[in-house]
Design a protein around this motif. Structure first.
Motif, PDB file in Angstrom:
ATOM      1  N   ILE A  41       0.844  -1.143   0.005  1.00  0.00           N
ATOM      2  CA  ILE A  41      -0.164   0.155   0.152  1.00  0.00           C
ATOM      3  C   ILE A  41       1.002   1.335   0.194  1.00  0.00           C
ATOM      4  O   ILE A  41       0.480   2.034  -0.852  1.00  0.00           O
ATOM      5  CB  ILE A  41      -0.883   0.146   1.261  1.00  0.00           C
ATOM      6  CG1 ILE A  41      -1.869  -1.100   1.066  1.00  0.00           C
ATOM      7  CG2 ILE A  41      -1.625   1.286   1.232  1.00  0.00           C
ATOM      8  CD1 ILE A  41      -2.860  -1.408   2.349  1.00  0.00           C
ATOM      9  N   ALA A  42       1.905   1.325   0.895  1.00  0.00           N
ATOM     10  CA  ALA A  42       2.945   2.305   0.957  1.00  0.00           C
ATOM     11  C   ALA A  42       3.631   2.596  -0.359  1.00  0.00           C
ATOM     12  O   ALA A  42       3.615   3.807  -0.712  1.00  0.00           O
ATOM     13  CB  ALA A  42       3.855   2.066   2.050  1.00  0.00           C
ATOM     14  N   ARG A  43       3.915   1.710  -0.854  1.00  0.00           N
ATOM     15  CA  ARG A  43       4.685   1.760  -2.499  1.00  0.00           C
ATOM     16  C   ARG A  43       3.715   1.923  -3.379  1.00  0.00           C
ATOM     17  O   ARG A  43       4.210   3.069  -4.175  1.00  0.00           O
ATOM     18  CB  ARG A  43       5.413   0.416  -2.799  1.00  0.00           C
ATOM     19  CG  ARG A  43       6.465   0.138  -1.853  1.00  0.00           C
ATOM     20  CD  ARG A  43       7.366  -1.072  -2.334  1.00  0.00           C
ATOM     21  NE  ARG A  43       8.520  -1.316  -1.601  1.00  0.00           N
ATOM     22  CZ  ARG A  43       9.268  -2.355  -1.629  1.00  0.00           C
ATOM     23  NH1 ARG A  43       8.662  -3.536  -2.102  1.00  0.00           N
ATOM     24  NH2 ARG A  43      10.264  -2.356  -1.071  1.00  0.00           N
ATOM     25  N   GLU A  48       2.031   6.651  -6.738  1.00  0.00           N
ATOM     26  CA  GLU A  48       1.074   7.609  -7.656  1.00  0.00           C
ATOM     27  C   GLU A  48       1.573   9.224  -7.087  1.00  0.00           C
ATOM     28  O   GLU A  48       1.145  10.157  -7.645  1.00  0.00           O
ATOM     29  CB  GLU A  48      -0.138   7.474  -6.775  1.00  0.00           C
ATOM     30  CG  GLU A  48      -0.781   6.166  -7.238  1.00  0.00           C
ATOM     31  CD  GLU A  48      -2.039   5.671  -6.594  1.00  0.00           C
ATOM     32  OE1 GLU A  48      -2.439   6.343  -5.809  1.00  0.00           O
ATOM     33  OE2 GLU A  48      -2.642   4.583  -6.812  1.00  0.00           O
ATOM     34  N   ALA A  49       2.244   9.514  -6.071  1.00  0.00           N
ATOM     35  CA  ALA A  49       2.876  10.868  -5.799  1.00  0.00           C
ATOM     36  C   ALA A  49       4.034  11.100  -6.242  1.00  0.00           C
ATOM     37  O   ALA A  49       4.575  12.015  -6.403  1.00  0.00           O
ATOM     38  CB  ALA A  49       2.842  10.992  -4.263  1.00  0.00           C
ATOM     39  N   HIS A  50       4.756  10.007  -7.206  1.00  0.00           N
ATOM     40  CA  HIS A  50       5.811  10.300  -8.045  1.00  0.00           C
ATOM     41  C   HIS A  50       6.991  10.545  -7.138  1.00  0.00           C
ATOM     42  O   HIS A  50       7.792  11.511  -7.257  1.00  0.00           O
ATOM     43  CB  HIS A  50       5.758  11.337  -8.998  1.00  0.00           C
ATOM     44  CG  HIS A  50       4.603  11.220  -9.799  1.00  0.00           C
ATOM     45  ND1 HIS A  50       4.425  10.113 -10.835  1.00  0.00           N
ATOM     46  CD2 HIS A  50       3.252  11.733 -10.031  1.00  0.00           C
ATOM     47  CE1 HIS A  50       3.739  10.231 -11.518  1.00  0.00           C
ATOM     48  NE2 HIS A  50       2.775  11.231 -11.207  1.00  0.00           N
TER      49      HIS A  50
END
Length: 53
Positions: A41-43, A48-50
């Motif tokens: 989930i963290a990855r 998604e936030a680049h």
């Protein structure tokens, strides 16, 4: 203005002994926690936030 800070309570007697016994038991037999799902989930969030991964 100064505020009163309550002293930290200290375990004594039987409660202290139980705490020490339990701490020694946990220290001798550490459990394992699987964070595989949380890492995924963290990855995904970081991707998604680049910000990597």
């Amino acid at each position: 203005m100064a505020y009163y800070i309550k002293p930290i309570p200290t375990l004594t007697g039987e409660a202290a002994q139980r705490f020490n016994d339990r701490a020694a038991e946990v220290e001798a037999n550490p459990g394992s926690i699987d964070f595989t799902e949380q890492v995924k989930i963290a990855r995904k969030i970081l991707a998604e936030a680049h910000l990597g991964y």
